[in-house]
Motif scaffolding. Sequence first.
Motif, PDB file in Angstrom:
ATOM      1  N   GLU A 359       1.232  -1.164  -0.307  1.00  0.00           N
ATOM      2  CA  GLU A 359      -0.001  -0.044  -0.096  1.00  0.00           C
ATOM      3  C   GLU A 359       0.703   0.936   0.442  1.00  0.00           C
ATOM      4  O   GLU A 359       0.208   2.231  -0.843  1.00  0.00           O
ATOM      5  N   ARG A 360       1.793   1.064   0.291  1.00  0.00           N
ATOM      6  CA  ARG A 360       2.783   2.778   0.510  1.00  0.00           C
ATOM      7  C   ARG A 360       3.528   3.102  -1.014  1.00  0.00           C
ATOM      8  O   ARG A 360       3.776   3.144  -0.834  1.00  0.00           O
ATOM      9  N   VAL A 363       1.349   3.425  -4.878  1.00  0.00           N
ATOM     10  CA  VAL A 363       0.375   4.241  -4.936  1.00  0.00           C
ATOM     11  C   VAL A 363      -1.219   4.487  -6.600  1.00  0.00           C
ATOM     12  O   VAL A 363      -1.855   5.361  -6.747  1.00  0.00           O
ATOM     13  N   CYS A 364      -0.503   3.934  -7.419  1.00  0.00           N
ATOM     14  CA  CYS A 364      -1.578   3.701  -8.025  1.00  0.00           C
ATOM     15  C   CYS A 364      -0.759   2.338  -9.134  1.00  0.00           C
ATOM     16  O   CYS A 364      -0.198   1.340  -8.752  1.00  0.00           O
ATOM     17  N   CYS A 375       1.714   5.366 -14.630  1.00  0.00           N
ATOM     18  CA  CYS A 375       2.612   5.004 -12.999  1.00  0.00           C
ATOM     19  C   CYS A 375       3.570   4.550 -12.383  1.00  0.00           C
ATOM     20  O   CYS A 375       4.045   5.139 -11.202  1.00  0.00           O
ATOM     21  N   ARG A 378       5.255   7.434 -11.621  1.00  0.00           N
ATOM     22  CA  ARG A 378       4.600   8.208 -10.581  1.00  0.00           C
ATOM     23  C   ARG A 378       4.963   7.335  -9.040  1.00  0.00           C
ATOM     24  O   ARG A 378       5.680   7.863  -7.813  1.00  0.00           O
ATOM     25  N   ILE A 379       5.393   6.255  -9.275  1.00  0.00           N
ATOM     26  CA  ILE A 379       5.917   5.604  -8.437  1.00  0.00           C
ATOM     27  C   ILE A 379       7.340   5.735  -7.685  1.00  0.00           C
ATOM     28  O   ILE A 379       8.084   5.996  -6.911  1.00  0.00           O
ATOM     29  N   ARG A 382       8.585   9.080  -6.144  1.00  0.00           N
ATOM     30  CA  ARG A 382       7.773   8.828  -4.880  1.00  0.00           C
ATOM     31  C   ARG A 382       9.515   8.727  -4.250  1.00  0.00           C
ATOM     32  O   ARG A 382       9.682   8.625  -3.470  1.00  0.00           O
TER      33      ARG A 382
END
Length: 821
Positions: A359-360, A363-364, A375, A378-379, A382
């Motif tokens: 879950e951490r 994020v998508c 996606c 984006r992951i 972060r």
Amino acid sequence: MLTSAFSYSQTSVIKASQPTIAAQAVDVQGALAQRQVFFKQNCSGCHNDDLRRGGFSTTQLNLAHPEQSREWAEKVIEKLRLGMMPPLPMPRPAASEVNPLLTWLEASVDRDAARHPYVGFVGLHRLNRVEYANSVRALLNMDVDVTSLLPADDLSHGFNNIADALTISPSLLKAYVDAAGKISRQAIGDSEAVSTESTYRIPRVISQTRQIDGTPYGSRGGVAVVHLFPADGEYIFKLAFYTHQQGYLFGQNQGKGQQIEVSVNGARVAVFDIDPKWKVGQDLKTPPIAVKAGPQEISAAFIKKFDGPIQDEVQPYVQSLIDVNVANLPGLTTLPHLYGLTIVGPTKVSAVSDTPSRERVFVCHPEVRAKQDACAKRIVTRLVREAYRGPATRENVALALQFYTRQRLAGRSFDEGIRAALQSILANPQFVFRFEHGPRPRRDGLPVRLNDLELASRLSYFLWSAPPDDTLVRVAVRNQLHQPVVLKQQVKRMLADKRSSALATNFAVQWLNLNNLKDVLPDPYLYPNFDNNLAHSMLRETELFFGSIVREDHNVLDLLDADYTFVDEALAKHYGIPNVLGNRFRRIDVRDETRRGLLGQASILTLTSAANRTSPVTRGKWILQVLLGAPPPPPPPNVPTLVEAGEDATPRTVRQRLEEHRKNPFCASCHNRIDAQGFALENFDATGAWRKLDNGKPIDSTGTMFDGSKLDGPVALRRALLSHSDAFLRTFTENLLVYGLGRVPDYRDQPLVRSIIDRSRKNNYRFSDIVSGIVESSAFQERDENTNPPAPKRQPAVRVNSASVGSVSGGTRVVLRDGSF
């Protein structure tokens, strides 16, 4: 006259009458002459060019300009402040002579230091094991067992976060790469996981007569662990038991009717009747049990069948596994004991459920292939930002995405691509090291200020042993963290955060040398109520106690004099405190004066004892070194050992045996400084329990401390130490400074230490003021890449021990600026 001369020189007050230059010169010369007389009368007999006791001659101290011989000036200040010099029984100068001299020495050195603040060199800082584990937790919301992944860190000055000791080798580099692979698989999960075995063994020193933390109420012994399951599937749990030498069940006589249960997250999944005829190799096995992926709490514990007084003639009952070969003697209450829990699986993989780490990370998670690359970016962005503790640069994101892309081009799943990218991030030096990429060194060789992101990392690893959180990073990105008001606000916020418990579990434990408590094992026949469970409770008491000083922002002198502590049932019984039940720690008032502060805590008293007796020498040395910062010299070679109890026909106390040892004049000189503090604690036995007799004789806890103070027990000792509160504050502040900076201390740090203490005096020496003084200093906020910064031309060259400035092996410093090894 001596006082007025020192005071005049220290304050440099010019009266309204404006004395002539000639008169001032006479005054200065007169003060200098009186200082010379003082040292000649009180010091030069031992510290002259011929004898040089302690490696020091008074001729090495420039009495006209002590700032030009700062190393020796600091040593003189330390010894005179503590009252160690001249040593007893030599006559001591009056305080009215000593104090003005010390004030003048400190003022002279501090004025010069204010003009030339010492920053010191901090090398390339690798994350130690604790910092690495905390960084992984912050990034992935997952706990990892770093002890199985990385070797133990080396200590320097008692701490494991000193940059120059955190070296890197090819084998350690490989360990970090291997750890990155294992952690990334655990975090993402593995739908292709194969069956493996993980075994958790219970050491013999852990008592299984009481409930273990994490096991169900109404149980005893066994084990409780948090196991990370790689995937949803079926797992088998195997149980093995302790046996005597012939392989038969330990506790065979009481085995009939005994049961053991296995639980997953507190829910029973299996229960077994224990066969008294069980033999080694006949492990109990559960049927395959469905367990979801991620961290799950697993326990195996015996169902408690009775609880009453034990009247066995053979002791100890608590340390029941001291001799497994007496297990089956008739009449002994020897219950079965679990040896190990083995988790086997997965035998079948059904899926990979959402876990805290997934879950951490995710994020998508788009199902459509066309959206997966966006996606992934984006992951990865972060992960890069948080792992590297700053804004995610285009280059760093692109590098991590290459590993994702390779897996996708090879036909692997989206999850596997993210796992490969995560592994590359965890193995990257920018995660493993705390780089400081600030401005290039100045041409004049002076220190440069850290940028705010670097300051944020220094601050968070100091107070949390963990990376900066989003709040701290946002302030740093806005370039506001170096502003005094903002920095103070962040320090206050971070000390109030639960992550500041790292100051107790890391700093305090290492400062007090309590990391050695795990290796202490008192003689079980002399101290039958001591076991590893009690040792853990002792350590936890001190951690919670120090944590309360941090969290409640106490005066740090409360470490010596606090009238409260924290206990669970085991520790309360050890102290003789009634009405405390269960494993939960709770705060209690300390009504017994002998138990106040650190010196009344069993962790310290057990740590500083031998296995079969107390050790006044070890306890006295610990007080000098840890609390007062004045360690005695190492013992000379070929020191005769102490006569132990039973070695001759005469029963004697530890003190009487030590008195025989002290008759040797060569030994007595050091023991006169050490032993009185240890004798004052003799009413505490080798496990910290109170006693009145030693070997059948009354205990004599009297003595004379090195400064002449009369001692007659723990209360008098505590008061004597509080009379040297300046030494305790200096030692505490210096150690916290060393821990915060990650470098070894230097005599040039002492002016900063004194200024921090002086500033905190206004607010009653509160812990937060000590921390703020460190964080707001040039030493914390600046970087100096010169091993030994050039001294001002007006000062003579100062000889510096290379070990005191933290040189790396070979004398070569390597600072990596590009994020590569």
